[in-house]
Design a protein around this motif. Structure first.
Motif, PDB file in Angstrom:
ATOM      1  N   PHE A  13       1.130  79.002   0.702  1.00 32.76           N
ATOM      2  CA  PHE A  13       0.456  79.515  -0.330  1.00 32.76           C
ATOM      3  C   PHE A  13      -0.751  80.247   0.049  1.00 32.76           C
ATOM      4  N   ARG A  35      -4.825  78.699  -8.854  1.00 34.62           N
ATOM      5  CA  ARG A  35      -3.570  79.618  -8.620  1.00 34.62           C
ATOM      6  C   ARG A  35      -2.300  78.581  -8.205  1.00 34.62           C
ATOM      7  N   TYR A  36      -2.582  77.906  -6.964  1.00 39.51           N
ATOM      8  CA  TYR A  36      -1.523  76.808  -6.506  1.00 39.51           C
ATOM      9  C   TYR A  36      -1.198  76.108  -7.356  1.00 39.51           C
ATOM     10  N   CYS A  39       1.275  77.948  -9.995  1.00 42.82           N
ATOM     11  CA  CYS A  39       2.533  78.296  -9.148  1.00 42.82           C
ATOM     12  C   CYS A  39       3.378  76.973  -8.923  1.00 42.82           C
ATOM     13  N   GLU A  40       2.818  76.058  -8.550  1.00 47.00           N
ATOM     14  CA  GLU A  40       3.653  74.805  -8.324  1.00 47.00           C
ATOM     15  C   GLU A  40       4.129  74.074  -9.470  1.00 47.00           C
ATOM     16  N   GLN A  69      13.358  84.804 -10.531  1.00 46.91           N
ATOM     17  CA  GLN A  69      12.098  85.758  -9.870  1.00 46.91           C
ATOM     18  C   GLN A  69      12.015  86.858 -10.892  1.00 46.91           C
ATOM     19  N   LEU A  72      10.013  85.865 -13.863  1.00 46.98           N
ATOM     20  CA  LEU A  72       8.440  85.665 -13.326  1.00 46.98           C
ATOM     21  C   LEU A  72       7.738  87.137 -13.336  1.00 46.98           C
ATOM     22  N   VAL A  79       1.976  85.263 -12.888  1.00 45.37           N
ATOM     23  CA  VAL A  79       1.795  85.145 -11.435  1.00 45.37           C
ATOM     24  C   VAL A  79       1.813  86.689 -10.805  1.00 45.37           C
ATOM     25  N   GLU A  83       2.836  85.506  -5.576  1.00 47.96           N
ATOM     26  CA  GLU A  83       2.974  84.424  -6.009  1.00 47.96           C
ATOM     27  C   GLU A  83       4.524  84.078  -6.657  1.00 47.96           C
ATOM     28  N   SER A  84       5.166  85.163  -7.316  1.00 50.29           N
ATOM     29  CA  SER A  84       6.586  85.044  -7.999  1.00 50.29           C
ATOM     30  C   SER A  84       7.501  84.431  -6.721  1.00 50.29           C
ATOM     31  N   TRP A  86       6.669  83.203  -3.932  1.00 52.63           N
ATOM     32  CA  TRP A  86       6.285  81.691  -3.414  1.00 52.63           C
ATOM     33  C   TRP A  86       6.847  80.617  -4.331  1.00 52.63           C
ATOM     34  N   VAL A  87       6.840  80.933  -5.792  1.00 55.58           N
ATOM     35  CA  VAL A  87       7.352  80.108  -6.830  1.00 55.58           C
ATOM     36  C   VAL A  87       8.647  80.028  -6.685  1.00 55.58           C
TER      37      VAL A  87
END
Length: 110
Positions: A13, A35-36, A39-40, A69, A72, A79, A83-84, A86-87
């Protein structure tokens, strides 16, 4: 010590906020942690929806992840594009599915 300082942010992240050649993220620690967490939480919340999509719609895991995705990225976005991604990779990890994207993208440290 605040709860915020106890949050362990995975390197996968943090990398979203590293400019090429830099070692320090572009966001302050508190903002990066927020932000983390967002997203988590999104990845965790999407697990049941993703399972329902796979079985209810009879689509592949890859199709489910692609649809998540896309969802998102619908305006208004919560996000960033990075970030999307990563999610969705984290969601794949939580579901024990093959993660989309280049093989060097990792989420196992999340």
């Amino acid at each position: 010590m605040s709860d915020e300082s106890q949050i362990e942010i995975p390197p996968s992240f943090i990398e979203l906020y590293l400019a090429p050649g830099r070692q320090k993220p572009s966001l302050p620690r508190a903002e990066l942690a927020a932000r983390y967490e967002l997203c988590e939480d999104m990845a965790q919340m999407l697990t049941e929806t993703a399972r329902q999509m796979e079985f209810g719609l009879g689509i592949t895991e890859d199709d489910v992840l692609a649809r998540c995705q896309q969802g998102l990225r619908v305006e208004p976005t919560v996000v960033s594009e990075a970030e999307s991604g990563w999610v969705v990779r984290r969601l794949a990890e939580l579901l024990d599915w093959r993660a989309p994207g280049p093989p060097n993208q990792r989420t196992s440290d999340a």
